[in-house]
Design an enzyme around this catalytic site. Structure first.
Site, mmCIF file in Angstrom:
data_model
loop_
_atom_site.group_PDB
_atom_site.id
_atom_site.type_symbol
_atom_site.label_atom_id
_atom_site.label_comp_id
_atom_site.label_asym_id
_atom_site.label_seq_id
_atom_site.Cartn_x
_atom_site.Cartn_y
_atom_site.Cartn_z
ATOM 1 N N ASN A 1 -2.185 -17.193 -3.823
ATOM 2 C CA ASN A 1 -2.114 -16.441 -2.585
ATOM 3 C C ASN A 1 -3.530 -16.131 -2.093
ATOM 4 O O ASN A 1 -4.337 -15.564 -2.830
ATOM 5 C CB ASN A 1 -1.386 -15.113 -2.820
ATOM 6 C CG ASN A 1 -1.338 -14.279 -1.550
ATOM 7 O OD1 ASN A 1 -0.657 -14.646 -0.602
ATOM 8 N ND2 ASN A 1 -2.092 -13.184 -1.508
ATOM 9 N N GLU A 2 -3.842 -16.525 -0.874
ATOM 10 C CA GLU A 2 -5.088 -16.147 -0.192
ATOM 11 C C GLU A 2 -6.333 -16.274 -1.070
ATOM 12 O O GLU A 2 -7.022 -15.285 -1.346
ATOM 13 C CB GLU A 2 -4.986 -14.700 0.305
ATOM 14 C CG GLU A 2 -3.837 -14.453 1.259
ATOM 15 C CD GLU A 2 -3.790 -13.015 1.782
ATOM 16 O OE1 GLU A 2 -4.522 -12.155 1.261
ATOM 17 O OE2 GLU A 2 -3.011 -12.759 2.710
ATOM 18 N N HIS B 1 -1.054 -13.960 -7.463
ATOM 19 C CA HIS B 1 -1.210 -13.103 -6.287
ATOM 20 C C HIS B 1 -2.197 -11.990 -6.666
ATOM 21 O O HIS B 1 -1.814 -10.869 -6.988
ATOM 22 C CB HIS B 1 0.143 -12.533 -5.841
ATOM 23 C CG HIS B 1 0.110 -11.916 -4.465
ATOM 24 N ND1 HIS B 1 0.912 -12.330 -3.442
ATOM 25 C CD2 HIS B 1 -0.639 -10.918 -3.951
ATOM 26 C CE1 HIS B 1 0.675 -11.612 -2.354
ATOM 27 N NE2 HIS B 1 -0.269 -10.733 -2.639
ATOM 28 N N GLN C 1 2.062 -5.070 -6.728
ATOM 29 C CA GLN C 1 2.223 -4.101 -5.644
ATOM 30 C C GLN C 1 3.566 -3.366 -5.678
ATOM 31 O O GLN C 1 3.668 -2.282 -5.127
ATOM 32 C CB GLN C 1 2.030 -4.801 -4.292
ATOM 33 C CG GLN C 1 0.597 -5.286 -4.110
ATOM 34 C CD GLN C 1 0.398 -6.014 -2.802
ATOM 35 O OE1 GLN C 1 0.586 -7.215 -2.726
ATOM 36 N NE2 GLN C 1 0.029 -5.302 -1.763
HETATM 37 O O1 IFM Z 1 -0.838 -6.485 0.749
HETATM 38 C C1 IFM Z 1 -1.540 -7.624 1.078
HETATM 39 C C2 IFM Z 1 -1.040 -8.806 0.286
HETATM 40 O O2 IFM Z 1 -1.118 -8.581 -1.088
HETATM 41 C C3 IFM Z 1 -1.853 -10.045 0.596
HETATM 42 N N1 IFM Z 1 -1.911 -10.265 2.024
HETATM 43 C C4 IFM Z 1 -2.272 -9.159 2.864
HETATM 44 C C5 IFM Z 1 -1.396 -7.956 2.556
HETATM 45 C C6 IFM Z 1 -1.786 -6.782 3.458
HETATM 46 O O3 IFM Z 1 -3.110 -6.452 3.275
#
Ligand code: IFM
Length: 474
Positions: free
Chosen positions: A199-200, A155, A55
């Site tokens: 991550n998530e 991520h 990102q």
């Molecule tokens: O930008 C994302 C991030 O990569 C992961 N969690 C949520 C953020 C906002 O959508």
């Protein structure tokens, strides 16, 4: 006879609905003027901001997202809004020193960032040493600045060579991932104590394999379940590898290595509290998105079930001992209702009575308190690894930060063991399928000049970090 049965069923429905309403832990506290200097935190509390490599870094052109950003869907629409590509992103790869200085300027003492697997391992089992040298430079600069590195190992992106092999659908991904983790632990271990394996995971699996918005763009809940099971296996192995390899205590707190996973917790509430089917939808979504993965860490079995669609169960022995901490990403609440016309007969939408972010997410700070209570039951330290807002409205950003930190503080007063808070994100960045339009950053990025400017609404975070009180003892 039939009448009795009908009466019994109606009674059961009424009692169940009353029970759900009674058990529903909606929380309220006085939304008084929040006095930041009245907030008290434990000594050593981590205040920070987060980013992820794809990102912000730029030049991530050898991963699955690079392929995805150049591709089109079946209707010939680009995958990313307006055909945007991450490209140079915020050029963090070249500007990391300045960006770490920005963190210092707000008084942060920690930085959550991710290492880009596709850069570290451009081919299977191969290490690019100059890339590792770059991340060592990042860590050294962080140390020199008195900022704790908090490293995420996965991520959302995978190398293109693994994408071609099916990514996490393929159980071989576990071995490739752990090989990468081992290499990173050997080289960055002397500088890093905090490691987040994934991550998530549920967002990753749902967006990629159910909603089709992330690569590989599939719509298959059974595959999503398999991906999640492979990720949990990979987490289990990575946990042990990290502990075996990383034995150097970078921050001198006596503990060389602390490994966790980052879980996004969206809250699912019934759209109509006195309509049992909406409760059932809310509970079903909560089970799929939140409980499935959280319970796996207790029961050592990953179960992912949706009536008539998926019925998945896999044992993961030993999983319960693989969390030193848990990361919470909290953003919003969804209202849920039964809807015969929607996929899986369920529909979610934001509560329009609440203010909305540019992502069309309702702003609901009490949800942070509720999700902290939820994971507080694990009895391990919690880090809020992400919480933030995409908006162009300074007032809204200020309000968001204040109210969420206050909600976290309320949970801490109620004995939830929160050890740190990372705002998402340090600076504006590439918001996946949404491209660059959604601006979460504390710092505004002018993508033409790459100039960073602290947003008015972010000042409060600096003020807060600098004026909260610290307790000597608990
Ligand atoms: O930008 C994302 C991030 O990569 C992961 N969690 C949520 C953020 C906002 O959508």
């Amino acid at each position: 006879m039939i009448i009795n049965l009908v009466i019994l069923v109606v009674l059961a429905i009424i009692l169940l609905t009353i029970w759900f309403n009674y058990r529903h832990n909606d929380v309220k506290w006085k939304e008084h003027e929040i006095d930041v200097s009245g907030l008290r935190f434990p000594k050593g509390f981590l205040w920070g901001a987060a980013t992820s490599a794809h990102q912000v870094e730029g030049g991530c052109d050898r991963n699955d997202w690079a392929i995805w950003e150049r591709s089109y869907d079946l209707n010939a629409y680009p995958r990313i809004k307006n055909g945007q590509q991450s490209g140079k992103a915020a050029d963090h790869w070249n500007r990391f020193r300045g960006d770490i200085d920005l963190l210092k300027q707000i008084g942060a003492n920690s930085y959550r960032f991710s290492v880009e697997w596709s850069k570290v391992c451009p081919q299977p089992n191969k290490l690019n040493t100059s890339v590792i040298d770059h991340y060592i430079d990042v860590c050294q600069y962080l140390h020199h600045s008195g900022v704790n590195p908090f490293v995420t190992l996965h991520h959302f992106t995978i190398p293109d060579w693994l994408y071609e092999r099916g990514g996490f659908e393929n159980p071989d991904a576990i071995h490739y991932y752990t090989d990468f983790v081992g290499k990173v632990a050997e080289t960055l271990g002397p500088y890093v104590d905090y490691w987040a394996t994934f991550n998530e995971p549920v967002v990753y699996a749902m967006m990629g394999w159910v909603f089709g918005k992330f690569p590989p763009g599939k719509k298959d809940l059974c595959l999503a379940a398999r991906v999640l099971a492979n990720i949990l296996q990979a987490h289990y192995q990575a946990y042990h590898i990290l502990h075996e390899i990383d034995r150097s205590d970078a921050d001198d707190d006596g503990i060389p290595c602390k490994v966790g996973i980052v879980k996004n917790i969206p809250l699912f509430d019934p759209a109509r509290k006195w309509w049992l089917p909406d409760w059932i939808v809310a509970k079903t979504l909560h089970r799929l998105f939140n409980q499935s993965v959280l319970d796996a860490f207790i029961a050592e079995r990953f179960k992912f079930n949706l009536w008539n669609v998926v019925n998945f169960s896999q044992d993961i022995p030993g999983l319960s001992n693989t969390l030193d901490w848990i990361g919470l990403n909290y953003y919003t609440q969804y209202l849920c209702r039964l809807d015969w016309k929607s996929d899986y007969k369920m529909r979610t939408y934001p509560n329009l009575k609440l203010p909305q972010t540019d992502m069309n997410w309702a702003i609901y700070p009490a949800g942070l308190y509720r999700s902290l209570q939820m994971i507080g039951s694990f009895g391990i330290p919690i880090y809020i690894t992400e919480n933030g807002i995409a908006t162009e409205d300074s007032g809204l950003r200020k309000d968001f930060i204040l109210k969420h930190i206050n909600a976290m503080h309320e949970a801490m007063l109620d004995r939830v063991d929160v050890r740190g808070y990372f705002y998402w994100s340090l600076m504006d960045n590439f918001e996946w399928a949404e491209g660059f339009d959604k601006r979460f950053g504390l710092y505004h990025v002018d993508y033409k000049t790459q100039k960073r400017t602290l947003k008015d609404g972010s000042e409060i975070y600096r003020e807060l970090i600098q004026s909260v009180q610290y307790k000597q003892h608990d």
